[in-house]
Design an enzyme around this catalytic site. Sequence first.
Site, mmCIF file in Angstrom:
data_model
loop_
_atom_site.group_PDB
_atom_site.id
_atom_site.type_symbol
_atom_site.label_atom_id
_atom_site.label_comp_id
_atom_site.label_asym_id
_atom_site.label_seq_id
_atom_site.Cartn_x
_atom_site.Cartn_y
_atom_site.Cartn_z
ATOM 1 N N TYR A 1 37.755 32.212 27.372
ATOM 2 C CA TYR A 1 36.765 31.449 27.412
ATOM 3 C C TYR A 1 37.402 31.143 26.259
ATOM 4 O O TYR A 1 36.401 30.551 24.982
ATOM 5 C CB TYR A 1 35.155 31.604 27.624
ATOM 6 C CG TYR A 1 35.099 31.144 28.795
ATOM 7 C CD1 TYR A 1 35.734 31.638 30.275
ATOM 8 C CD2 TYR A 1 33.938 30.257 29.003
ATOM 9 C CE1 TYR A 1 35.420 31.314 31.726
ATOM 10 C CE2 TYR A 1 33.498 29.992 30.522
ATOM 11 C CZ TYR A 1 34.469 30.697 32.068
ATOM 12 O OH TYR A 1 33.770 30.042 32.728
ATOM 13 N N LYS B 1 40.424 41.377 39.293
ATOM 14 C CA LYS B 1 41.036 41.085 39.257
ATOM 15 C C LYS B 1 42.554 41.934 39.304
ATOM 16 O O LYS B 1 43.878 41.303 39.556
ATOM 17 C CB LYS B 1 40.959 39.579 39.689
ATOM 18 C CG LYS B 1 41.786 38.522 40.481
ATOM 19 C CD LYS B 1 41.604 38.622 42.186
ATOM 20 C CE LYS B 1 42.669 37.802 42.550
ATOM 21 N NZ LYS B 1 42.553 38.066 44.079
ATOM 22 N N ASP C 1 37.884 38.267 43.981
ATOM 23 C CA ASP C 1 37.411 37.615 45.307
ATOM 24 C C ASP C 1 36.512 38.347 46.917
ATOM 25 O O ASP C 1 36.116 37.525 47.516
ATOM 26 C CB ASP C 1 39.216 36.794 45.457
ATOM 27 C CG ASP C 1 39.788 37.901 46.467
ATOM 28 O OD1 ASP C 1 40.877 37.629 45.673
ATOM 29 O OD2 ASP C 1 39.700 39.288 46.065
ATOM 30 N N ASP D 1 30.969 34.157 35.327
ATOM 31 C CA ASP D 1 30.675 32.500 35.013
ATOM 32 C C ASP D 1 30.231 32.089 36.646
ATOM 33 O O ASP D 1 29.021 31.133 37.147
ATOM 34 C CB ASP D 1 31.370 31.585 34.553
ATOM 35 C CG ASP D 1 31.035 30.115 34.459
ATOM 36 O OD1 ASP D 1 30.063 29.831 34.873
ATOM 37 O OD2 ASP D 1 31.906 29.554 33.664
#
Length: 599
Positions: A172, A239, A293, A317
């Site tokens: 971002y 991740k 995930d 987000d």
Amino acid sequence: MQNNTEPGLVMSASYRHIKVPTSGEKITYVDGKLSMPDQPIVGYVEGDGIGPDITRACLRIWDAAVEKAYGGKRKIHWCEVFLGEKAAGLYDGNYCPDETIEALRDLVVSIKGPLTTPVGGGFRSLNVALRQDLDLYACVRPVRHYAGVPSPLKNPGKVDVVIFRENTEDVYTGIEFKSGSPENEKLAKFLREELKAKFFEGAGLGVKPISAFGTKRLVRKAIQYAIDNGRESVTLVHKGNIMKFTEGAFRNWGYEVAREEFGNVTITEEQLYSEYKGKQPEGKIVIKDRIADIMFQMMLLRPEEFDVLATMNLNGDYLSDAIAAEVGGVGIAPGANIGDGVAVFEATHGTAPKYAGLNKVNPGSLLFSGVMMLEYMGWSEAADLITLVYPEVVSDGIVTYDFARQIDGAKEVSTSAFADALIERMQGGVDLNAKRKAQQEQLIKERKQREIRRLLQPTEEMISTGRVPHTVGDLMTRALITVSEDETIETVMGVMADNSVSSVVVDPNAAGQWGILTRRDIVTKVVQGNKNPATAKVKDLASRPVVSVPAETTIRDAAAMLSAKNFSRLPISQGDRIIGIVTETDLFNAIKKFGWTAE
Ligand code: NAP
């Protein structure tokens, strides 16, 4: 709500339009701590579109809750500050006046309705501007279910998490280079030639910065929140199995801050199993981590396993919207952007322009952002009053249009009528202590159930709660089969056959040495040594002292040891005791189930 002509409001010398109430006291933030007067001045921004409708309703509800909880001893003195269209009207088209930023910083605690982001014309998103200018680095979103609120889950009551999303880093930051631009080509050339990176021709390029500084201040806030609110765990969501030096580093720095700054009140999940056998010690928060995930799955399948989540910007987000959708969606999801010494609570939905001024929409998102704000201020009695009466009113079928269309037989009411119903319910008398006690008992019961599962089925629990094994302690069999050294080989062969095991652990001898006896030992030593199994004793054939490793040994080190010593199993030790055993088959199954990623 006070207006500008009311006595008790003065125009601060430095402000053009903001009038600070003289009747209240400023909130201060000193040495990392809030100092909260009984009559604090709190900022509010009405917002655009549906903002005025929901803000009007919420101010009445918050005031009523504070009045009811503290009998007039405490009271919020509201100070209106301006952003968005209302600001543009007052400040010659400026949607985000400097004095508003200054006031939000000065007031320390504020709450805001949704704002229109003007499209085009070089405007920065107002929300982004606030986050950057005030360095509000933690986006905090609590997500829990309230009885009666429509949900797609079978058991939405099990969802009760608080997400801490890092607000200033990650993809971002806007460090992006358009495909075909000279900057892109320059960077692509550098990456290919200098760093030997490989990627397709003409790819758009972006940078994902994740720093120790940004990570640690976010995780620090999440852990502090867990401590202040009696939460059980903080989960680092990442991740890191793929993006080792950004998301993997986030995980490592997260554990580091827990260890270095909160070592006396935190334990890792590894320790929970290896040192405490799945029983969470009183007063300790468990720090764990999950791959992003898997987290999405877990929040659907086992949401009760999670409490506080700390994660980076992009994961946060996605996760916060996905989890909010499990329990009623944006209409009621609250949020806040918090920095060091400044907090701005906010409705998480937009301005829904088609409903502006219709007194129609759900005030829930802003309302619960105010509940968060009251908790942040330490006024939990007022916050609890709202969270206790809200499900009662909704369960009675008194709801705004958005819930009415999802609940059969519900009565649709306006925003203000919904506020009236809540206030009336609060004033009708709520037994706060009885409800809090019931909630606490329920919480303890659920914790106990989780603990029992962890104790009895550690590996199954690991798999069903999304934990990935890192150490042999995660994989070992705890139900050890042990035999005495004076047992006959014949008896032990029976024990092995009955339990389908290929080895047994031998109790310590007089010298305190543990042993191990395997099927292979029996086959080779009985046959080659011409022993009679009916008379030969375990002590004659067992290997002693046993070679063991501590539960914290990594899977990598254990695999290396099995291979170097040509063993097919490793007993696990704790101090001078053997507490479990891990076999080549356990490692094989773990790799089959969880895969293996080079570290
Ligand atoms: P939105 O304003 O959130 O509205 C989308 C839909 O969500 C509405 O049409 C409505 O659904 C539902 N909804 C939103 N708030 C609700 C409430 N309080 N009660 C019940 N239902 C509610 O999103 P948008 O239309 O994409 O954005 C409109 C403007 O808001 C844009 O200018 C955008 O930039 C801005 N925005 C601001 C913020 C913020 O300030 N934090 C956040 C997001 C967007 P139904 O139509 O199904 O009834």
